[in-house]
Design an enzyme around this catalytic site. Structure first.
Site, PDB file in Angstrom:
ATOM      1  CE  LYS A 152      -1.343   3.415  -6.728  1.00  0.00           C
ATOM      2  NZ  LYS A 152      -0.890   2.378  -5.542  1.00  0.00           N
ATOM      3  CG  ASN A 163      -1.861   1.181   1.273  1.00  0.00           C
ATOM      4  OD1 ASN A 163      -2.504   1.446   0.237  1.00  0.00           O
ATOM      5  ND2 ASN A 163      -2.123   1.798   2.387  1.00  0.00           N
ATOM      6  CB  ILE A 216     -10.137   7.033  -0.211  1.00  0.00           C
ATOM      7  CG1 ILE A 216     -10.638   5.776  -1.220  1.00  0.00           C
ATOM      8  CG2 ILE A 216     -10.098   6.904   1.107  1.00  0.00           C
ATOM      9  CD1 ILE A 216     -11.930   5.278  -1.050  1.00  0.00           C
ATOM     10  CB  SER A 222      -5.855   3.597  -8.413  1.00  0.00           C
ATOM     11  OG  SER A 222      -6.749   4.725  -8.587  1.00  0.00           O
ATOM     12  CE1 TYR A 228      -2.072   7.068  -7.233  1.00  0.00           C
ATOM     13  CE2 TYR A 228      -3.796   7.203  -8.687  1.00  0.00           C
ATOM     14  CZ  TYR A 228      -3.362   6.958  -7.524  1.00  0.00           C
ATOM     15  OH  TYR A 228      -4.192   6.061  -6.247  1.00  0.00           O
ATOM     16  CB  ALA A 229      -3.525   6.565 -14.721  1.00  0.00           C
ATOM     17  CB  ALA A 230       1.304   4.491 -16.402  1.00  0.00           C
TER      18      ALA A 230
END
Length: 188
Positions: free
Chosen positions: A96, A27, A125, A79, A92-94
């Site tokens: 995750k 995490n 969140i 995510s 970030y997207a790549a």
């Protein structure tokens, strides 16, 4: 001590204290944003180091301890960004999406050793990392889109992770559980 020796120190500490490992919860993330065309190599590399490489290294180095367990579990935080792009979050997207792919690969390779690997995919969140970064108008819009009518809290993610850590998920591996109050499947 350098971050590069963290997995080795962790293996040593867990071995000394417990002799084995039952559950690993990967995490790690950082919330940094930049327009794609302005992203530097350093920005990209830092996102991947924190959000993907760290989880890979720790899981890889702890596999020998996990193999000693009768109910070993690897749970990783990915995510919804792995599925749904958001402006200024390409790195970030790549990263995750990479964590999700890594989790599925671990499920295939480590399954014969009795180790399950699953991912929790949070949506918006309200955490220490996101407080102050989600403006009230955006929070209200997300809450309005969520069939459950609210943003998530850390407890929502913890419950999903606890499911993957429990005996209730003993025959579940390679799966992704989206925890977003329905925003991902909702309108808009």
């Amino acid at each position: 001590m350098a971050a590069s020796d963290t997995p080795a120190r962790l293996v040593k500490a867990v071995t000394r204290r417990f002799g084995r490992l039952d559950i690993l919860f990967n995490n790690a993330a950082i919330d940094q944003r930049a327009p794609f065309a302005q992203m530097t190599d350093e920005f990209w590399d830092r996102m991947f180091t924190v959000s993907l490489r760290s989880g890979f290294r720790i899981a890889r180095d702890l596999v020998p301890l996990l193999k000693q367990s009768d109910a070993a579990r690897i749970i990783s935080t990915s995510s919804v960004a792995a599925y749904r792009a958001v402006a200024e979050q390409a790195a970030y997207a790549a990263a995750k999406a990479g964590m999700l792919a890594l989790t599925r690969a671990m499920a295939v390779e480590l399954g014969p050793d009795g180790i399950t690997a699953n991912a929790v995919l949070p949506g918006p969140i309200l955490t220490g990392m996101t407080k102050g970064k989600i403006d009230p108008a955006r929070a209200a819009a997300w809450s309005a889109r969520a069939p459950l009518g609210r943003l998530g809290v850390p407890h929502d993610i913890a419950k999903a992770a606890l499911f993957f850590a429990s005996d209730d998920s003993a025959y579940v591996t390679g799966q992704a559980l989206v925890v977003d109050g329905g925003i991902f499947v909702g309108a808009g």
